[in-house]
Design an enzyme around this catalytic site. Structure first.
Site, short mmCIF file in Angstrom:
data_model
loop_
_atom_site.label_atom_id
_atom_site.label_comp_id
_atom_site.label_asym_id
_atom_site.label_seq_id
_atom_site.Cartn_x
_atom_site.Cartn_y
_atom_site.Cartn_z
N THR A 231 62.44 46.22 28.62
CA THR A 231 61.10 45.92 28.15
C THR A 231 61.27 45.21 26.81
OG1 THR A 231 58.90 46.86 27.69
CG2 THR A 231 60.80 48.13 26.93
N VAL B 242 56.49 42.37 33.13
CA VAL B 242 56.76 41.52 31.98
C VAL B 242 56.54 42.35 30.73
CG1 VAL B 242 56.11 39.45 30.72
CG2 VAL B 242 56.04 39.45 33.22
N CYS B 243 57.50 42.36 29.84
CA CYS B 243 57.32 43.00 28.54
C CYS B 243 56.89 44.46 28.73
CB CYS B 243 56.32 42.18 27.74
SG CYS B 243 56.20 42.56 25.99
N THR B 244 55.80 44.87 28.09
CA THR B 244 55.36 46.25 28.15
C THR B 244 54.65 46.60 29.45
OG1 THR B 244 53.40 45.55 26.91
CG2 THR B 244 55.19 46.56 25.66
N GLY B 245 54.57 45.67 30.36
CA GLY B 245 54.08 46.00 31.69
C GLY B 245 54.95 47.05 32.36
#
Length: 331
Positions: free
Chosen positions: A128, A108-111
């Protein structure tokens, strides 16, 4: 463990919404009869509490070492702590191990930064949060970063854009596992949009186009910013809401002080400017995503609006963010 085991990875500096969209989405699916049900576990270093990037603490349910055997889904959350998490060899090693035991892997996102550090995104097309896309691409050159879509599925690996895109990805997983009707029920239960398609542009949500109070005009504006690459001619927009072109023009003038055509142009140009700064997409791709017939059409409209061609705009923004980036090759 019984059911579909979903492990959500958290760490100091994690974004709470990244975690909650996933955990709540799967839990809502369970309430509506998902069979087999999901068993969601928040895993953190040593199973300890982690401090989210909003300052609240979240208690881990398990350490990474405590998770053994097969997993259904591994989800790595994003957050402001993603750089430190990706620099932690123990955490990255555990993510790599858990990914090898999982049916599917997601971020998720910057994961995505953590997955990239684990070598799990090499050669894959991923997304991202649009703001961090360039950073991810430069740090991990083997990863093909595309900041445009809400989420991307490349084989067994799925990556999603910023924050609430986690819910879109979770809904896609629920639909994959249990069918579209259950996914629709989950979306309705969470009072969410009935699942944005993965290829919808992240940046379409963040244009500076005003959202008017008048219901008909608002419906048109919402359609424009969500479908920048569609036919957005005044005739098509008027037909969408069942009024004449003249009446639609009057409503736009009264409530927005502009014309439908000008609003469409402004939304497309703002979206293009974001893609130019946050991605390495070639001009033809940027033009297509934002609804321009060609790169030349984008160049003409962009130059007329901003006074510089898009290629120069991109290069200047790259130098402003990184004075040493003058030698970078931007398409």
């Amino acid at each position: 463990m019984e059911g579909r085991l979903v492990v959500v990875v958290g760490y100091d500096g994690v974004e709470l919404v990244d975690v909650a969209c996933v955990t709540s989405g799967f839990e809502h699916a369970n309430r509506r009869g998902a069979e087999p049900a999901y068993r969601v576990v928040l895993a953190t270093p040593a199973g300890r509490s982690v401090r989210s990037d909003s300052g609240l603490e979240v208690r881990g349910q398990s350490g990474f070492d405590g998770i053994r055997g097969r997993l259904d889904t591994l989800v790595v959350s994003g957050g402001l702590g993603h750089v430190e998490a990706a620099a932690d060899p123990r955490l990255v090693g555990q993510v790599r191990r858990l990914a090898g035991a999982s049916r599917r892997v997601a971020s998720v996102c910057t994961g995505a930064t953590v997955l990239a550090a684990a070598g799990l995104l090499d050669g894959r097309r991923v997304t991202t949060h649009w703001y961090y896309a360039r950073e991810l691409a430069e740090r991990f050159p083997r990863v093909r970063v595309d900041a445009g879509p809400v989420y991307i599925r490349d084989g067994v690996v799925a990556t999603s854009g910023g924050v609430t895109a986690a819910l879109d990805l979770t809904l896609a997983f629920v639909e994959e596992d249990h069918g579209p009707e259950l996914a629709r029920e989950v979306a309705m239960g969470m009072v969410a949009y009935l699942q944005r398609p993965g290829d919808q542009a992240q940046i379409s949500q963040f244009t500076g186009v005003p959202r008017p109070e008048q219901a008909l005009v608002r419906r048109v504006v919402d359609h424009v910013v969500a479908h920048l690459d569609a036919d957005l001619g005044t005739a098509s927009l008027a037909a969408l809401v069942g009024v004449s072109e003249r009446h639609l023009g009057r409503l736009f003038g009264e409530h927005l002080g502009t014309t439908p055509a000008r609003l469409v142009r402004d939304a497309r140009l703002e979206a293009a400017s974001r893609l130019l700064v946050t991605t390495r997409e070639p001009m033809t791709a940027v033009a297509r995503r934002c609804g321009f017939a060609s790169a030349e059409g984008l160049r003409q409209a962009f130059t007329a609006r901003f006074g510089v061609p898009p290629s120069r705009f991109r290069a200047e923004r790259a130098r402003a963010r990184d004075p040493g980036a003058a030698g970078l090759s931007w398409s």
